[in-house]
Design a protein around this motif. Structure first.
Motif, PDB file in Angstrom:
ATOM      1  N   LEU A  12       0.835  -1.198   0.000  1.00 55.23           N
ATOM      2  CA  LEU A  12       0.000   0.000   0.000  1.00 55.23           C
ATOM      3  C   LEU A  12       0.873   1.251   0.000  1.00 55.23           C
ATOM      4  O   LEU A  12       0.618   2.201  -0.747  1.00 55.23           O
ATOM      5  CB  LEU A  12      -0.949  -0.003   1.204  1.00 55.23           C
ATOM      6  CG  LEU A  12      -1.816   1.239   1.397  1.00 55.23           C
ATOM      7  CD1 LEU A  12      -2.740   1.475   0.205  1.00 55.23           C
ATOM      8  CD2 LEU A  12      -2.633   1.119   2.679  1.00 55.23           C
ATOM      9  N   TRP A  13       1.902   1.277   0.820  1.00 59.02           N
ATOM     10  CA  TRP A  13       2.796   2.429   0.927  1.00 59.02           C
ATOM     11  C   TRP A  13       3.452   2.754  -0.416  1.00 59.02           C
ATOM     12  O   TRP A  13       3.648   3.909  -0.773  1.00 59.02           O
ATOM     13  CB  TRP A  13       3.854   2.175   1.999  1.00 59.02           C
ATOM     14  CG  TRP A  13       4.845   3.283   2.128  1.00 59.02           C
ATOM     15  CD1 TRP A  13       6.161   3.269   1.759  1.00 59.02           C
ATOM     16  CD2 TRP A  13       4.617   4.592   2.654  1.00 59.02           C
ATOM     17  NE1 TRP A  13       6.752   4.470   2.007  1.00 59.02           N
ATOM     18  CE2 TRP A  13       5.822   5.311   2.571  1.00 59.02           C
ATOM     19  CE3 TRP A  13       3.500   5.227   3.179  1.00 59.02           C
ATOM     20  CZ2 TRP A  13       5.944   6.630   2.988  1.00 59.02           C
ATOM     21  CZ3 TRP A  13       3.631   6.553   3.605  1.00 59.02           C
ATOM     22  CH2 TRP A  13       4.839   7.228   3.507  1.00 59.02           C
ATOM     23  N   LYS A  14       3.785   1.716  -1.180  1.00 58.16           N
ATOM     24  CA  LYS A  14       4.512   1.890  -2.444  1.00 58.16           C
ATOM     25  C   LYS A  14       3.598   2.093  -3.651  1.00 58.16           C
ATOM     26  O   LYS A  14       4.085   2.321  -4.757  1.00 58.16           O
ATOM     27  CB  LYS A  14       5.408   0.668  -2.686  1.00 58.16           C
ATOM     28  CG  LYS A  14       6.527   0.561  -1.659  1.00 58.16           C
ATOM     29  CD  LYS A  14       7.298  -0.732  -1.818  1.00 58.16           C
ATOM     30  CE  LYS A  14       8.340  -0.855  -0.714  1.00 58.16           C
ATOM     31  NZ  LYS A  14       8.940  -2.188  -0.678  1.00 58.16           N
ATOM     32  N   MET A  15       2.280   2.043  -3.445  1.00 57.91           N
ATOM     33  CA  MET A  15       1.351   2.204  -4.570  1.00 57.91           C
ATOM     34  C   MET A  15       1.470   3.601  -5.171  1.00 57.91           C
ATOM     35  O   MET A  15       1.595   4.588  -4.446  1.00 57.91           O
ATOM     36  CB  MET A  15      -0.102   1.997  -4.108  1.00 57.91           C
ATOM     37  CG  MET A  15      -0.466   0.569  -3.846  1.00 57.91           C
ATOM     38  SD  MET A  15      -2.184   0.431  -3.302  1.00 57.91           S
ATOM     39  CE  MET A  15      -3.008   0.607  -4.863  1.00 57.91           C
ATOM     40  N   PRO A  16       1.399   3.694  -6.496  1.00 54.29           N
ATOM     41  CA  PRO A  16       1.410   5.029  -7.118  1.00 54.29           C
ATOM     42  C   PRO A  16       0.106   5.762  -6.807  1.00 54.29           C
ATOM     43  O   PRO A  16      -0.925   5.136  -6.561  1.00 54.29           O
ATOM     44  CB  PRO A  16       1.527   4.726  -8.618  1.00 54.29           C
ATOM     45  CG  PRO A  16       1.076   3.310  -8.780  1.00 54.29           C
ATOM     46  CD  PRO A  16       1.321   2.612  -7.463  1.00 54.29           C
ATOM     47  N   ASN A  17       0.175   7.079  -6.819  1.00 57.87           N
ATOM     48  CA  ASN A  17      -1.011   7.899  -6.544  1.00 57.87           C
ATOM     49  C   ASN A  17      -1.976   7.775  -7.713  1.00 57.87           C
ATOM     50  O   ASN A  17      -1.664   8.185  -8.828  1.00 57.87           O
ATOM     51  CB  ASN A  17      -0.605   9.351  -6.320  1.00 57.87           C
ATOM     52  CG  ASN A  17      -1.779  10.227  -5.939  1.00 57.87           C
ATOM     53  OD1 ASN A  17      -2.933   9.806  -6.002  1.00 57.87           O
ATOM     54  ND2 ASN A  17      -1.488  11.450  -5.551  1.00 57.87           N
ATOM     55  N   SER A  18      -3.149   7.226  -7.430  1.00 58.69           N
ATOM     56  CA  SER A  18      -4.155   7.024  -8.481  1.00 58.69           C
ATOM     57  C   SER A  18      -5.270   8.067  -8.419  1.00 58.69           C
ATOM     58  O   SER A  18      -6.206   8.020  -9.210  1.00 58.69           O
ATOM     59  CB  SER A  18      -4.777   5.631  -8.319  1.00 58.69           C
ATOM     60  OG  SER A  18      -5.506   5.570  -7.096  1.00 58.69           O
ATOM     61  N   GLY A  19      -5.167   8.983  -7.466  1.00 57.44           N
ATOM     62  CA  GLY A  19      -6.231   9.961  -7.284  1.00 57.44           C
ATOM     63  C   GLY A  19      -7.331   9.451  -6.364  1.00 57.44           C
ATOM     64  O   GLY A  19      -8.233  10.193  -5.999  1.00 57.44           O
ATOM     65  N   MET A  20      -7.261   8.185  -5.977  1.00 57.67           N
ATOM     66  CA  MET A  20      -8.229   7.590  -5.043  1.00 57.67           C
ATOM     67  C   MET A  20      -7.599   7.537  -3.655  1.00 57.67           C
ATOM     68  O   MET A  20      -6.380   7.492  -3.520  1.00 57.67           O
ATOM     69  CB  MET A  20      -8.605   6.165  -5.485  1.00 57.67           C
ATOM     70  CG  MET A  20      -9.308   6.085  -6.818  1.00 57.67           C
ATOM     71  SD  MET A  20     -10.960   6.766  -6.802  1.00 57.67           S
ATOM     72  CE  MET A  20     -11.848   5.476  -5.968  1.00 57.67           C
ATOM     73  N   ARG A  21      -8.448   7.515  -2.647  1.00 61.40           N
ATOM     74  CA  ARG A  21      -7.995   7.303  -1.275  1.00 61.40           C
ATOM     75  C   ARG A  21      -8.105   5.808  -1.000  1.00 61.40           C
ATOM     76  O   ARG A  21      -9.015   5.146  -1.485  1.00 61.40           O
ATOM     77  CB  ARG A  21      -8.882   8.083  -0.303  1.00 61.40           C
ATOM     78  CG  ARG A  21      -8.831   9.579  -0.539  1.00 61.40           C
ATOM     79  CD  ARG A  21      -9.933  10.350   0.187  1.00 61.40           C
ATOM     80  NE  ARG A  21     -10.142   9.912   1.534  1.00 61.40           N
ATOM     81  CZ  ARG A  21     -11.351   9.733   2.082  1.00 61.40           C
ATOM     82  NH1 ARG A  21     -12.437   9.942   1.386  1.00 61.40           N
ATOM     83  NH2 ARG A  21     -11.472   9.334   3.324  1.00 61.40           N
ATOM     84  N   HIS A  22      -7.166   5.285  -0.223  1.00 62.00           N
ATOM     85  CA  HIS A  22      -7.164   3.849   0.061  1.00 62.00           C
ATOM     86  C   HIS A  22      -6.995   3.594   1.552  1.00 62.00           C
ATOM     87  O   HIS A  22      -6.304   4.338   2.237  1.00 62.00           O
ATOM     88  CB  HIS A  22      -6.006   3.146  -0.660  1.00 62.00           C
ATOM     89  CG  HIS A  22      -5.987   3.333  -2.132  1.00 62.00           C
ATOM     90  ND1 HIS A  22      -6.887   2.739  -2.986  1.00 62.00           N
ATOM     91  CD2 HIS A  22      -5.165   4.066  -2.924  1.00 62.00           C
ATOM     92  CE1 HIS A  22      -6.615   3.082  -4.227  1.00 62.00           C
ATOM     93  NE2 HIS A  22      -5.584   3.901  -4.218  1.00 62.00           N
ATOM     94  N   GLU A  23      -7.631   2.539   2.001  1.00 62.24           N
ATOM     95  CA  GLU A  23      -7.357   1.957   3.305  1.00 62.24           C
ATOM     96  C   GLU A  23      -7.154   0.468   3.061  1.00 62.24           C
ATOM     97  O   GLU A  23      -7.596  -0.076   2.048  1.00 62.24           O
ATOM     98  CB  GLU A  23      -8.516   2.158   4.283  1.00 62.24           C
ATOM     99  CG  GLU A  23      -8.617   3.564   4.833  1.00 62.24           C
ATOM    100  CD  GLU A  23      -9.666   3.698   5.932  1.00 62.24           C
ATOM    101  OE1 GLU A  23      -9.440   4.500   6.842  1.00 62.24           O
ATOM    102  OE2 GLU A  23     -10.706   2.997   5.880  1.00 62.24           O
ATOM    103  N   LEU A  24      -6.480  -0.169   3.995  1.00 62.46           N
ATOM    104  CA  LEU A  24      -6.245  -1.601   3.928  1.00 62.46           C
ATOM    105  C   LEU A  24      -6.910  -2.215   5.151  1.00 62.46           C
ATOM    106  O   LEU A  24      -6.583  -1.838   6.280  1.00 62.46           O
ATOM    107  CB  LEU A  24      -4.738  -1.859   3.930  1.00 62.46           C
ATOM    108  CG  LEU A  24      -4.256  -3.274   3.706  1.00 62.46           C
ATOM    109  CD1 LEU A  24      -4.708  -3.786   2.340  1.00 62.46           C
ATOM    110  CD2 LEU A  24      -2.738  -3.317   3.801  1.00 62.46           C
ATOM    111  N   VAL A  25      -7.878  -3.085   4.939  1.00 62.56           N
ATOM    112  CA  VAL A  25      -8.628  -3.666   6.056  1.00 62.56           C
ATOM    113  C   VAL A  25      -8.471  -5.180   5.994  1.00 62.56           C
ATOM    114  O   VAL A  25      -8.996  -5.838   5.090  1.00 62.56           O
ATOM    115  CB  VAL A  25     -10.113  -3.256   6.013  1.00 62.56           C
ATOM    116  CG1 VAL A  25     -10.869  -3.846   7.205  1.00 62.56           C
ATOM    117  CG2 VAL A  25     -10.246  -1.734   6.002  1.00 62.56           C
TER     118      VAL A  25
END
Length: 183
Positions: A12-25
């Protein structure tokens, strides 16, 4: 049948910025649209009241929306509250971590979005407390309420001229609920 592999906090930390917000559950990546203007205004109002109070009383650090907190491992969970506070004694002498904060904030503030379900909000409250948060505030724009959890089963719903009280976590902090929703 293929079994999908859980996403990790490092991925998750290394994901490129896609313009979306992310959480990991629990290893599941959850994507959300950017916040709307009402949502963003409420976050700014709360942050703008907490930040100067915390700073002037040297209580710790206030964190803005999108700050990730890694609150469980294997499978990983990274939550991003709308506003967070961490007490001074928990801030490392070496400075803040570059990546996700390890563990829960002392206070997590969640502003409910129009698409959030009751179950999703309850899940967030449970996750924060299970990870060690001391308080959770749930802000509901539609109802214009702030629900203050000082423990999973100690809940107060505040409206109108009621005041949010920082209690032992933020001694002396008081903020009128109606000011959170002021136009």
């Amino acid at each position: 049948m293929s079994i999908s592999q859980a996403t990790t906090a490092d991925e998750l930390w290394k994901m490129p910025n896609s313009g979306m917000r992310h959480e990991l559950v629990r290893g599941e990546l959850r994507s959300m649209s950017p916040a709307g203007s009402e949502h963003g205004s409420i976050i700014a109002e709360i942050t703008g009241s907490l930040q100067p109070f915390v700073k002037s009383h040297q209580l710790g650090k206030v964190f803005g929306a999108e700050t990730g907190f890694k609150i469980s491992n294997d499978p990983d969970t990274v939550r991003a509250p709308d506003v967070a506070f961490i007490r001074r004694e928990r801030i490392p002498k070496t400075g803040l971590p570059k990546a996700f904060w390890p563990g829960a904030p002392d206070l997590a503030v969640e502003v409910v979005s129009p698409g959030d379900t009751v179950e999703e909000v309850d899940e967030k409250v449970a996750d924060w407390f299970n990870a060690g948060a001391l308080a959770v505030w749930i802000v509901k724009p539609k109802a214009q309420t702030v629900t203050v959890y000082s423990a999973p089963n100690v809940v107060v719903v505040l409206t109108g001229n009621d005041e949010i009280d920082g209690g032992e976590l933020l001694p002396g902090f008081r903020y009128r609920v109606s000011d959170v929703f002021a136009p």
